[in-house]
Design a protein around this motif. Sequence first.
Motif, PDB file in Angstrom:
ATOM      1  N   ARG A   1       0.812  -1.225   0.000  1.00  0.00           N
ATOM      2  CA  ARG A   1       0.000   0.000   0.000  1.00  0.00           C
ATOM      3  C   ARG A   1       0.841   1.268   0.000  1.00  0.00           C
ATOM      4  O   ARG A   1       0.308   2.347  -0.178  1.00  0.00           O
ATOM      5  N   ARG A   2       2.134   1.151   0.209  1.00  0.00           N
ATOM      6  CA  ARG A   2       2.990   2.326   0.260  1.00  0.00           C
ATOM      7  C   ARG A   2       4.377   1.991  -0.248  1.00  0.00           C
ATOM      8  O   ARG A   2       4.871   0.882  -0.017  1.00  0.00           O
ATOM      9  N   GLY A   3       5.012   2.940  -0.928  1.00  0.00           N
ATOM     10  CA  GLY A   3       6.370   2.771  -1.397  1.00  0.00           C
ATOM     11  C   GLY A   3       7.368   3.249  -0.359  1.00  0.00           C
ATOM     12  O   GLY A   3       7.020   3.945   0.600  1.00  0.00           O
ATOM     13  N   GLN A   4       8.639   2.902  -0.568  1.00  0.00           N
ATOM     14  CA  GLN A   4       9.663   3.210   0.430  1.00  0.00           C
ATOM     15  C   GLN A   4      10.224   4.613   0.327  1.00  0.00           C
ATOM     16  O   GLN A   4      10.666   5.184   1.340  1.00  0.00           O
ATOM     17  N   TRP A   5      10.218   5.215  -0.860  1.00  0.00           N
ATOM     18  CA  TRP A   5      10.958   6.456  -1.033  1.00  0.00           C
ATOM     19  C   TRP A   5      10.322   7.619  -0.277  1.00  0.00           C
ATOM     20  O   TRP A   5      11.019   8.421   0.358  1.00  0.00           O
ATOM     21  N   GLY A   6       9.010   7.726  -0.323  1.00  0.00           N
ATOM     22  CA  GLY A   6       8.344   8.776   0.441  1.00  0.00           C
ATOM     23  C   GLY A   6       8.541   8.586   1.929  1.00  0.00           C
ATOM     24  O   GLY A   6       8.754   9.554   2.678  1.00  0.00           O
ATOM     25  N   ALA A   7       8.500   7.322   2.375  1.00  0.00           N
ATOM     26  CA  ALA A   7       8.699   7.036   3.804  1.00  0.00           C
ATOM     27  C   ALA A   7      10.110   7.395   4.244  1.00  0.00           C
ATOM     28  O   ALA A   7      10.328   7.913   5.344  1.00  0.00           O
ATOM     29  N   LEU A   8      11.085   7.113   3.398  1.00  0.00           N
ATOM     30  CA  LEU A   8      12.467   7.492   3.713  1.00  0.00           C
ATOM     31  C   LEU A   8      12.599   9.003   3.807  1.00  0.00           C
ATOM     32  O   LEU A   8      13.227   9.529   4.731  1.00  0.00           O
ATOM     33  N   ALA A   9      11.990   9.715   2.853  1.00  0.00           N
ATOM     34  CA  ALA A   9      12.083  11.171   2.840  1.00  0.00           C
ATOM     35  C   ALA A   9      11.421  11.794   4.065  1.00  0.00           C
ATOM     36  O   ALA A   9      11.854  12.845   4.548  1.00  0.00           O
ATOM     37  N   GLN A  10      10.381  11.144   4.586  1.00  0.00           N
ATOM     38  CA  GLN A  10       9.654  11.655   5.745  1.00  0.00           C
ATOM     39  C   GLN A  10      10.269  11.230   7.072  1.00  0.00           C
ATOM     40  O   GLN A  10       9.757  11.562   8.141  1.00  0.00           O
ATOM     41  N   GLY A  11      11.359  10.464   7.030  1.00  0.00           N
ATOM     42  CA  GLY A  11      12.006  10.021   8.256  1.00  0.00           C
ATOM     43  C   GLY A  11      11.288   8.889   8.952  1.00  0.00           C
ATOM     44  O   GLY A  11      11.567   8.610  10.129  1.00  0.00           O
ATOM     45  N   ARG A  12      10.396   8.185   8.255  1.00  0.00           N
ATOM     46  CA  ARG A  12       9.692   7.043   8.849  1.00  0.00           C
ATOM     47  C   ARG A  12      10.494   5.753   8.727  1.00  0.00           C
ATOM     48  O   ARG A  12      10.118   4.731   9.285  1.00  0.00           O
ATOM     49  N   ILE A  13      11.582   5.814   7.985  1.00  0.00           N
ATOM     50  CA  ILE A  13      12.519   4.702   7.878  1.00  0.00           C
ATOM     51  C   ILE A  13      13.919   5.256   8.109  1.00  0.00           C
ATOM     52  O   ILE A  13      14.321   6.230   7.466  1.00  0.00           O
ATOM     53  N   LEU A  14      14.662   4.631   9.025  1.00  0.00           N
ATOM     54  CA  LEU A  14      16.048   4.999   9.284  1.00  0.00           C
ATOM     55  C   LEU A  14      16.905   3.764   9.046  1.00  0.00           C
ATOM     56  O   LEU A  14      16.519   2.654   9.433  1.00  0.00           O
TER      57      LEU A  14
ATOM     58  N   ARG B   1      26.641  -1.953   8.518  1.00  0.00           N
ATOM     59  CA  ARG B   1      27.876  -1.890   7.734  1.00  0.00           C
ATOM     60  C   ARG B   1      27.611  -1.600   6.262  1.00  0.00           C
ATOM     61  O   ARG B   1      28.459  -1.071   5.561  1.00  0.00           O
ATOM     62  N   LYS B   2      26.410  -1.965   5.794  1.00  0.00           N
ATOM     63  CA  LYS B   2      26.073  -1.780   4.377  1.00  0.00           C
ATOM     64  C   LYS B   2      24.672  -1.164   4.263  1.00  0.00           C
ATOM     65  O   LYS B   2      23.728  -1.806   3.785  1.00  0.00           O
ATOM     66  N   PRO B   3      24.515   0.068   4.677  1.00  0.00           N
ATOM     67  CA  PRO B   3      23.179   0.672   4.664  1.00  0.00           C
ATOM     68  C   PRO B   3      22.586   0.798   3.273  1.00  0.00           C
ATOM     69  O   PRO B   3      21.359   0.918   3.133  1.00  0.00           O
ATOM     70  N   TRP B   4      23.432   0.763   2.247  1.00  0.00           N
ATOM     71  CA  TRP B   4      22.930   0.876   0.874  1.00  0.00           C
ATOM     72  C   TRP B   4      22.091  -0.341   0.444  1.00  0.00           C
ATOM     73  O   TRP B   4      21.446  -0.307  -0.601  1.00  0.00           O
ATOM     74  N   LEU B   5      22.096  -1.390   1.280  1.00  0.00           N
ATOM     75  CA  LEU B   5      21.263  -2.554   0.968  1.00  0.00           C
ATOM     76  C   LEU B   5      19.795  -2.329   1.331  1.00  0.00           C
ATOM     77  O   LEU B   5      18.940  -3.119   0.931  1.00  0.00           O
ATOM     78  N   ALA B   6      19.495  -1.300   2.093  1.00  0.00           N
ATOM     79  CA  ALA B   6      18.115  -1.072   2.542  1.00  0.00           C
ATOM     80  C   ALA B   6      17.118  -0.968   1.401  1.00  0.00           C
ATOM     81  O   ALA B   6      16.040  -1.578   1.457  1.00  0.00           O
ATOM     82  N   PRO B   7      17.394  -0.216   0.321  1.00  0.00           N
ATOM     83  CA  PRO B   7      16.395  -0.116  -0.754  1.00  0.00           C
ATOM     84  C   PRO B   7      16.093  -1.439  -1.445  1.00  0.00           C
ATOM     85  O   PRO B   7      15.042  -1.576  -2.088  1.00  0.00           O
ATOM     86  N   ARG B   8      16.975  -2.430  -1.309  1.00  0.00           N
ATOM     87  CA  ARG B   8      16.723  -3.731  -1.933  1.00  0.00           C
ATOM     88  C   ARG B   8      15.768  -4.589  -1.118  1.00  0.00           C
ATOM     89  O   ARG B   8      15.208  -5.560  -1.630  1.00  0.00           O
ATOM     90  N   PHE B   9      15.589  -4.248   0.157  1.00  0.00           N
ATOM     91  CA  PHE B   9      14.802  -5.121   1.026  1.00  0.00           C
ATOM     92  C   PHE B   9      13.357  -5.315   0.549  1.00  0.00           C
ATOM     93  O   PHE B   9      12.889  -6.465   0.478  1.00  0.00           O
ATOM     94  N   PRO B  10      12.604  -4.266   0.229  1.00  0.00           N
ATOM     95  CA  PRO B  10      11.213  -4.501  -0.198  1.00  0.00           C
ATOM     96  C   PRO B  10      11.105  -5.375  -1.444  1.00  0.00           C
ATOM     97  O   PRO B  10      10.125  -6.102  -1.622  1.00  0.00           O
ATOM     98  N   ALA B  11      12.122  -5.322  -2.314  1.00  0.00           N
ATOM     99  CA  ALA B  11      12.082  -6.090  -3.561  1.00  0.00           C
ATOM    100  C   ALA B  11      12.318  -7.576  -3.342  1.00  0.00           C
ATOM    101  O   ALA B  11      12.184  -8.374  -4.289  1.00  0.00           O
ATOM    102  N   LEU B  12      12.681  -7.978  -2.117  1.00  0.00           N
ATOM    103  CA  LEU B  12      12.888  -9.394  -1.836  1.00  0.00           C
ATOM    104  C   LEU B  12      11.580 -10.179  -1.821  1.00  0.00           C
ATOM    105  O   LEU B  12      11.584 -11.402  -1.941  1.00  0.00           O
ATOM    106  N   PHE B  13      10.461  -9.472  -1.674  1.00  0.00           N
ATOM    107  CA  PHE B  13       9.169 -10.134  -1.495  1.00  0.00           C
ATOM    108  C   PHE B  13       8.140  -9.585  -2.473  1.00  0.00           C
ATOM    109  O   PHE B  13       8.209  -8.429  -2.886  1.00  0.00           O
ATOM    110  N   LYS B  14       7.193 -10.431  -2.795  1.00  0.00           N
ATOM    111  CA  LYS B  14       6.097 -10.041  -3.684  1.00  0.00           C
ATOM    112  C   LYS B  14       4.795 -10.331  -2.978  1.00  0.00           C
ATOM    113  O   LYS B  14       4.421 -11.484  -2.779  1.00  0.00           O
ATOM    114  N   ALA B  15       4.102  -9.265  -2.562  1.00  0.00           N
ATOM    115  CA  ALA B  15       2.860  -9.446  -1.805  1.00  0.00           C
ATOM    116  C   ALA B  15       1.822 -10.169  -2.649  1.00  0.00           C
ATOM    117  O   ALA B  15       1.601  -9.789  -3.805  1.00  0.00           O
ATOM    118  N   PRO B  16       1.181 -11.229  -2.111  1.00  0.00           N
ATOM    119  CA  PRO B  16       0.178 -11.973  -2.890  1.00  0.00           C
ATOM    120  C   PRO B  16      -1.118 -11.176  -3.017  1.00  0.00           C
ATOM    121  O   PRO B  16      -1.349 -10.217  -2.290  1.00  0.00           O
TER     122      PRO B  16
END
Length: 275
Positions: A243-256, A260-275
């Motif tokens: 129901r929501r994407g990650q980029w707006g949440a990141l910009a609003q400070g709702r995700i911190l 050691r590898k914080p650049w992996l965070a944007p890949r996390f939602p793509a690991l799963f496909k909601a049925p």
Amino acid sequence: MESVAGPDVRGAVPEGLGAAIRDTAEEIAALLRAGAGMERRVPQSQSQWSVGEAAAHLALANELMADVAAGRARSYGDGTAQSLAAANEQALAAFGERGAEPLAGMIVEQAGACLRALEERSAQGTVVTPLGPMGPDVLGSYLLTHMLGHGYDLARALGRAHMIDRERVRLTLPFFLTVMPRVTDTAGTAGLSARYAIRLWGGGRFGVRVAGGTVSVGERLPGRADCTILIEPVTFLLMALGRRGQWGALAQGRILVGGRKPWLAPRFPALFKAP
């Protein structure tokens, strides 16, 4: 219609979950009964459902959960997004009710039937759901998660406040920890080896390990996480349900993010496909 009101259930249903299911069902019913526009379109609905169709789906899904909890065999897709979408459309085509009051009553009644069936089951038993085998506690968490997702959709369509809060999100975690490895997106896991620590604001956490194209999930955090994600609970649920994407949440400070590898965070939602 029999009300789901009454003392909280115990045993196979964890403390607090019964009350959350009852309250969520009643709040969804109140949305529909408050002069709902049943022909309005539901935002972000892939099938372009109306409010009436979304409410009918929710009523049918609660009935399905009640049957599953009672041990009655129900065939409903094979767990893939495509098969579940097809099963949803077939069920709606065969069920003509779109009225606010009958659907509100059915949502409440079938949520109560599911709770009663879960309480009667052994806490050690399993049931077969559209997303695989689950213990009674996880099925209850599944029921709550499903109602919260569609309840959110209905609230948005009707211009009213949704019913998702931090405590209810915490109660959805047993479902997510069980189902996440079953809804892995192979395109998202390809070539990735990582250990994630996921923490929800105010409580709730779990670890995710990705290796060899597979995902394992557990309540314990990894000893040395590559990436730590701290996320506001409502945001977590809305993202998990698509129901929501990650980029707006990141910009609003709702995700911190950290580790050691914080650049992996944007890949996390793509690991799963909601049925």
